[in-house]
Design an enzyme around this catalytic site. Structure first.
Site, PDB file in Angstrom:
ATOM      1  N   HIS A 230     -35.111 -70.045   5.069  1.00 18.91           N
ATOM      2  CA  HIS A 230     -36.378 -69.382   4.761  1.00 18.91           C
ATOM      3  C   HIS A 230     -37.487 -70.121   5.495  1.00 18.91           C
ATOM      4  CE1 HIS A 230     -35.073 -67.487   0.651  1.00 18.91           C
ATOM      5  NE2 HIS A 230     -34.177 -67.267   1.625  1.00 18.91           N
TER       6      HIS A 230
ATOM      7  N   GLU B 248     -40.282 -71.292   4.516  1.00 19.34           N
ATOM      8  CA  GLU B 248     -40.775 -72.473   3.802  1.00 19.34           C
ATOM      9  C   GLU B 248     -39.829 -73.653   3.955  1.00 19.34           C
ATOM     10  OE1 GLU B 248     -41.892 -68.783   1.313  1.00 19.34           O
ATOM     11  OE2 GLU B 248     -40.207 -69.458   2.539  1.00 19.34           O
TER      12      GLU B 248
ATOM     13  N   CYS C  31     -39.596 -68.184  -3.340  1.00 19.94           N
ATOM     14  CA  CYS C  31     -38.438 -67.942  -4.206  1.00 19.94           C
ATOM     15  C   CYS C  31     -38.116 -69.238  -4.952  1.00 19.94           C
ATOM     16  CB  CYS C  31     -37.238 -67.488  -3.374  1.00 19.94           C
ATOM     17  SG  CYS C  31     -36.531 -68.795  -2.336  1.00 19.94           S
TER      18      CYS C  31
ATOM     19  N   CYS D 268     -37.174 -72.194  -2.580  1.00 20.65           N
ATOM     20  CA  CYS D 268     -38.327 -72.741  -1.866  1.00 20.65           C
ATOM     21  C   CYS D 268     -39.285 -73.451  -2.817  1.00 20.65           C
ATOM     22  CB  CYS D 268     -39.028 -71.640  -1.090  1.00 20.65           C
ATOM     23  SG  CYS D 268     -38.009 -70.985   0.262  1.00 20.65           S
TER      24      CYS D 268
END
Length: 148
Positions: free
Chosen positions: A52, A54, A82, A85
């Site tokens: 992801h 992040e 999420c 993260c």
């Protein structure tokens, strides 16, 4: 704050993700007014469910600073983080999180598990949602509309 140059940088990374066929999420990490790392979603390109924006930005910022602690750093992301993260943000001790679009289905900050409110969360950053929300939401809507 909707005109933040840091959120604009995250949106540009999200656009690059969309152009590469990835879910359009971008993220930058800032320290002392300077972007020290940025990333876009790369789950498909890297064959990695943890890639992801992040997570990748946190990894790059940690390498740039030579520390697993991102003290005095702020994260600007185009989508509500999420659970994975949010946990990484907490472990990295990021000071503030600014995000664009809310994510009622997969978000874990103001939706879902509300990670930073959990009693087991060791570090709680300041959180500011809705930054450049319209632009961030439109990128996501257009991306998924084109795939239906």
């Amino acid at each position: 704050m909707t005109e933040s140059p840091f959120m604009r940088a995250a949106i540009e990374l999200a656009k690059a993700a969309a152009a590469a066929g990835e879910v359009p999420v971008g993220c930058v990490i800032v320290r002392a007014g300077t972007v020290i790392a940025g990333a876009r979603n790369r789950t498909l390109a890297d064959h990695d469910p943890t890639a992801h924006a992040e997570m990748l930005a946190i990894r790059a910022a940690s390498q740039a600073l030579g520390s697993e602690r991102l003290i005095d750093c702020d994260l600007y992301g185009t989508l509500e983080p999420c659970t994975m993260c949010a946990a990484a943000i907490s472990f990295a001790r990021i000071r503030r999180v600014y995000y664009g679009a809310a994510d009622p289905k997969g978000g874990a900050v103001e939706h879902g598990v509300r990670f930073f409110s959990a009693p087991t969360c060791h570090h709680r950053p300041e959180v500011y949602g809705g930054i450049a929300e319209v632009q961030a939401s439109e990128l996501l809507k257009e991306f998924f509309k084109a795939r239906r």
